[in-house]
Design a protein around this motif. Structure first.
Motif, PDB file in Angstrom:
ATOM      1  N   MET A 186       0.906  -1.456   0.026  1.00 16.55           N
ATOM      2  CA  MET A 186       0.187   0.108   0.298  1.00 16.55           C
ATOM      3  C   MET A 186       1.293   1.634   0.136  1.00 16.55           C
ATOM      4  SD  MET A 186      -3.247   0.644   2.343  1.00 16.55           S
ATOM      5  CE  MET A 186      -3.896   2.325   2.449  1.00 16.55           C
ATOM      6  N   TYR A 187       1.737   0.845   1.026  1.00 14.21           N
ATOM      7  CA  TYR A 187       2.819   2.006   0.827  1.00 14.21           C
ATOM      8  C   TYR A 187       3.743   2.307   0.149  1.00 14.21           C
ATOM      9  CZ  TYR A 187      -0.232   4.912   4.165  1.00 14.21           C
ATOM     10  OH  TYR A 187      -1.713   4.715   4.416  1.00 14.21           O
ATOM     11  N   ASP A 188       4.951   2.770  -0.144  1.00 13.09           N
ATOM     12  CA  ASP A 188       5.984   2.832  -0.178  1.00 13.09           C
ATOM     13  C   ASP A 188       7.612   2.400   0.440  1.00 13.09           C
ATOM     14  OD1 ASP A 188       5.973   3.054  -3.038  1.00 13.09           O
ATOM     15  OD2 ASP A 188       5.837   5.432  -2.747  1.00 13.09           O
ATOM     16  N   ILE A 189       7.610   2.665   2.041  1.00 12.69           N
ATOM     17  CA  ILE A 189       7.691   2.543   2.786  1.00 12.69           C
ATOM     18  C   ILE A 189       7.038   2.550   4.440  1.00 12.69           C
ATOM     19  CG2 ILE A 189       8.619   4.614   2.827  1.00 12.69           C
ATOM     20  CD1 ILE A 189      11.422   3.971   4.241  1.00 12.69           C
ATOM     21  N   SER A 190       7.272   1.701   5.112  1.00 15.31           N
ATOM     22  CA  SER A 190       6.823   1.986   6.768  1.00 15.31           C
ATOM     23  C   SER A 190       7.742   2.693   7.284  1.00 15.31           C
ATOM     24  CB  SER A 190       6.137   0.734   7.323  1.00 15.31           C
ATOM     25  OG  SER A 190       5.167  -0.215   5.816  1.00 15.31           O
ATOM     26  N   ILE A 191       7.802   3.653   7.810  1.00 17.82           N
ATOM     27  CA  ILE A 191       8.487   3.926   9.060  1.00 17.82           C
ATOM     28  C   ILE A 191       7.525   4.024  10.659  1.00 17.82           C
ATOM     29  CG2 ILE A 191       9.603   6.102   9.928  1.00 17.82           C
ATOM     30  CD1 ILE A 191       8.704   7.479   7.037  1.00 17.82           C
ATOM     31  N   ILE A 192       8.484   2.766  11.188  1.00 13.18           N
ATOM     32  CA  ILE A 192       8.752   1.922  12.282  1.00 13.18           C
ATOM     33  C   ILE A 192       8.563   2.359  13.659  1.00 13.18           C
ATOM     34  CG2 ILE A 192       6.938  -0.182  11.692  1.00 13.18           C
ATOM     35  CD1 ILE A 192       9.595  -1.584  12.784  1.00 13.18           C
ATOM     36  N   MET A 193       8.139   2.906  14.708  1.00 13.27           N
ATOM     37  CA  MET A 193       9.029   3.775  15.864  1.00 13.27           C
ATOM     38  C   MET A 193       8.484   3.261  16.978  1.00 13.27           C
ATOM     39  SD  MET A 193       8.699   7.821  15.446  1.00 13.27           S
ATOM     40  CE  MET A 193       9.367   7.720  14.005  1.00 13.27           C
ATOM     41  N   PRO A 194       9.026   2.862  18.047  1.00 16.87           N
ATOM     42  CA  PRO A 194       8.917   2.781  19.637  1.00 16.87           C
ATOM     43  C   PRO A 194       8.095   4.396  20.019  1.00 16.87           C
ATOM     44  CG  PRO A 194      10.771   1.014  19.106  1.00 16.87           C
ATOM     45  CD  PRO A 194      10.843   2.007  17.506  1.00 16.87           C
ATOM     46  N   ALA A 195       7.449   4.899  20.443  1.00 21.64           N
ATOM     47  CA  ALA A 195       7.525   6.104  20.786  1.00 21.64           C
ATOM     48  C   ALA A 195       7.095   6.555  22.594  1.00 21.64           C
ATOM     49  CB  ALA A 195       7.132   6.657  19.997  1.00 21.64           C
ATOM     50  N   ILE A 196       7.731   7.248  22.692  1.00 22.95           N
ATOM     51  CA  ILE A 196       7.219   7.553  24.171  1.00 22.95           C
ATOM     52  C   ILE A 196       7.419   8.933  24.429  1.00 22.95           C
ATOM     53  CG2 ILE A 196       7.906   5.687  25.463  1.00 22.95           C
ATOM     54  CD1 ILE A 196      10.070   7.277  26.645  1.00 22.95           C
ATOM     55  N   ARG A 197       8.348   9.657  23.283  1.00 21.38           N
ATOM     56  CA  ARG A 197       8.490  10.849  23.968  1.00 21.38           C
ATOM     57  C   ARG A 197       7.800  12.450  22.831  1.00 21.38           C
ATOM     58  NH1 ARG A 197      13.172   9.180  22.326  1.00 21.38           N
ATOM     59  NH2 ARG A 197      14.532   8.906  24.060  1.00 21.38           N
ATOM     60  N   VAL A 198       6.108  12.516  23.210  1.00 24.73           N
ATOM     61  CA  VAL A 198       5.081  12.420  22.389  1.00 24.73           C
ATOM     62  C   VAL A 198       5.467  14.637  22.084  1.00 24.73           C
ATOM     63  CG1 VAL A 198       2.095  13.332  22.519  1.00 24.73           C
ATOM     64  CG2 VAL A 198       3.454  11.437  23.361  1.00 24.73           C
ATOM     65  N   PRO A 199       5.440  15.114  22.972  1.00 24.17           N
ATOM     66  CA  PRO A 199       5.816  16.641  22.405  1.00 24.17           C
ATOM     67  C   PRO A 199       6.553  16.552  21.001  1.00 24.17           C
ATOM     68  CG  PRO A 199       6.317  16.780  24.773  1.00 24.17           C
ATOM     69  CD  PRO A 199       6.365  14.853  24.067  1.00 24.17           C
ATOM     70  N   ALA A 255       2.956  -3.758   9.990  1.00 25.33           N
ATOM     71  CA  ALA A 255       3.551  -2.725   8.627  1.00 25.33           C
ATOM     72  C   ALA A 255       3.216  -3.233   6.752  1.00 25.33           C
ATOM     73  CB  ALA A 255       5.279  -2.849   8.213  1.00 25.33           C
ATOM     74  N   GLN A 256       2.588  -2.186   6.430  1.00 26.50           N
ATOM     75  CA  GLN A 256       2.017  -2.273   5.109  1.00 26.50           C
ATOM     76  C   GLN A 256       2.754  -1.906   3.961  1.00 26.50           C
ATOM     77  OE1 GLN A 256      -1.825   0.188   4.911  1.00 26.50           O
ATOM     78  NE2 GLN A 256      -2.189  -1.383   7.424  1.00 26.50           N
ATOM     79  N   SER A 257       3.968  -2.293   4.162  1.00 19.61           N
ATOM     80  CA  SER A 257       4.859  -2.023   2.737  1.00 19.61           C
ATOM     81  C   SER A 257       5.748  -2.910   3.059  1.00 19.61           C
ATOM     82  CB  SER A 257       5.411  -0.415   3.051  1.00 19.61           C
ATOM     83  OG  SER A 257       6.660  -0.713   3.411  1.00 19.61           O
ATOM     84  N   GLU A 258       6.997  -3.185   1.421  1.00 17.35           N
ATOM     85  CA  GLU A 258       7.973  -4.167   1.945  1.00 17.35           C
ATOM     86  C   GLU A 258       9.261  -3.412   2.703  1.00 17.35           C
ATOM     87  OE1 GLU A 258       8.604  -5.921  -2.048  1.00 17.35           O
ATOM     88  OE2 GLU A 258       6.810  -5.915  -2.545  1.00 17.35           O
ATOM     89  N   LEU A 259       9.350  -2.049   2.654  1.00 18.20           N
ATOM     90  CA  LEU A 259      10.298  -1.462   2.943  1.00 18.20           C
ATOM     91  C   LEU A 259      10.032  -1.203   4.198  1.00 18.20           C
ATOM     92  CD1 LEU A 259      11.823   0.578   0.371  1.00 18.20           C
ATOM     93  CD2 LEU A 259      12.426  -1.652   0.712  1.00 18.20           C
ATOM     94  N   ILE A 260      11.088  -1.340   5.622  1.00 16.54           N
ATOM     95  CA  ILE A 260      10.297  -0.546   6.778  1.00 16.54           C
ATOM     96  C   ILE A 260      11.594   0.348   7.023  1.00 16.54           C
ATOM     97  CG2 ILE A 260      10.823  -1.748   9.039  1.00 16.54           C
ATOM     98  CD1 ILE A 260       8.762  -3.860   8.150  1.00 16.54           C
ATOM     99  N   ALA A 261      11.828   1.234   7.660  1.00 15.26           N
ATOM    100  CA  ALA A 261      12.893   1.823   7.923  1.00 15.26           C
ATOM    101  C   ALA A 261      12.473   1.654   9.723  1.00 15.26           C
ATOM    102  CB  ALA A 261      12.714   3.525   7.896  1.00 15.26           C
ATOM    103  N   HIS A 262      13.437   0.998  10.659  1.00 12.98           N
ATOM    104  CA  HIS A 262      13.257   1.664  11.880  1.00 12.98           C
ATOM    105  C   HIS A 262      13.925   2.971  12.044  1.00 12.98           C
ATOM    106  CE1 HIS A 262      14.040  -0.381  16.552  1.00 12.98           C
ATOM    107  NE2 HIS A 262      12.898   0.369  16.111  1.00 12.98           N
ATOM    108  N   VAL A 263      13.031   3.909  13.152  1.00 16.27           N
ATOM    109  CA  VAL A 263      14.189   5.023  13.799  1.00 16.27           C
ATOM    110  C   VAL A 263      13.507   4.999  14.780  1.00 16.27           C
ATOM    111  CG1 VAL A 263      14.043   6.009  11.198  1.00 16.27           C
ATOM    112  CG2 VAL A 263      12.126   6.301  12.166  1.00 16.27           C
TER     113      VAL A 263
END
Length: 95
Positions: free
Chosen positions: A1-14, A72-80
């Motif tokens: 569905m997308y070209d890339i999925s950017i995945i992120m464990p996240a706690i820093r809401v601001p 993720a809804q793409s073949e490429l993943i960026a873990h940031v």
């Protein structure tokens, strides 16, 4: 569905809105989704975007990364990380 999925464990809401804006400047040529995994909900701004979603999870960052990758809804993943700011065109060049 997308070209890339950017995945992120996240706690820093601001920092999320600025981080998303930097992704827009970094990934202009490709479609992307941002998948955050966090104990917190999305900011008001991010909650209005179709390409952003959150998985609510109270586990470790490594577990959150795995859960985000599985959805993720793409073949490429960026873990940031959620305190990153992306350089202009950096994701375009990496892809």
């Amino acid at each position: 569905m997308y070209d890339i999925s950017i995945i992120m464990p996240a706690i820093r809401v601001p920092k999320w809105d600025a981080m998303y804006e930097s992704i827009l400047r970094s990934c202009k040529k490709y479609t992307f989704e941002l998948v955050l995994c966090s104990p917190f909900g999305l900011t008001e701004k991010l909650s209005r975007l179709e390409n952003v979603r959150v998985i609510i999870d109270y586990g470790s960052p490594s577990r959150c990364a795995q859960r985000a990758a599985l959805s993720a809804q793409s073949e490429l993943i960026a873990h940031v990380v959620d305190d990153a700011l992306f350089l202009e065109n950096a994701l375009d060049e990496a892809i």
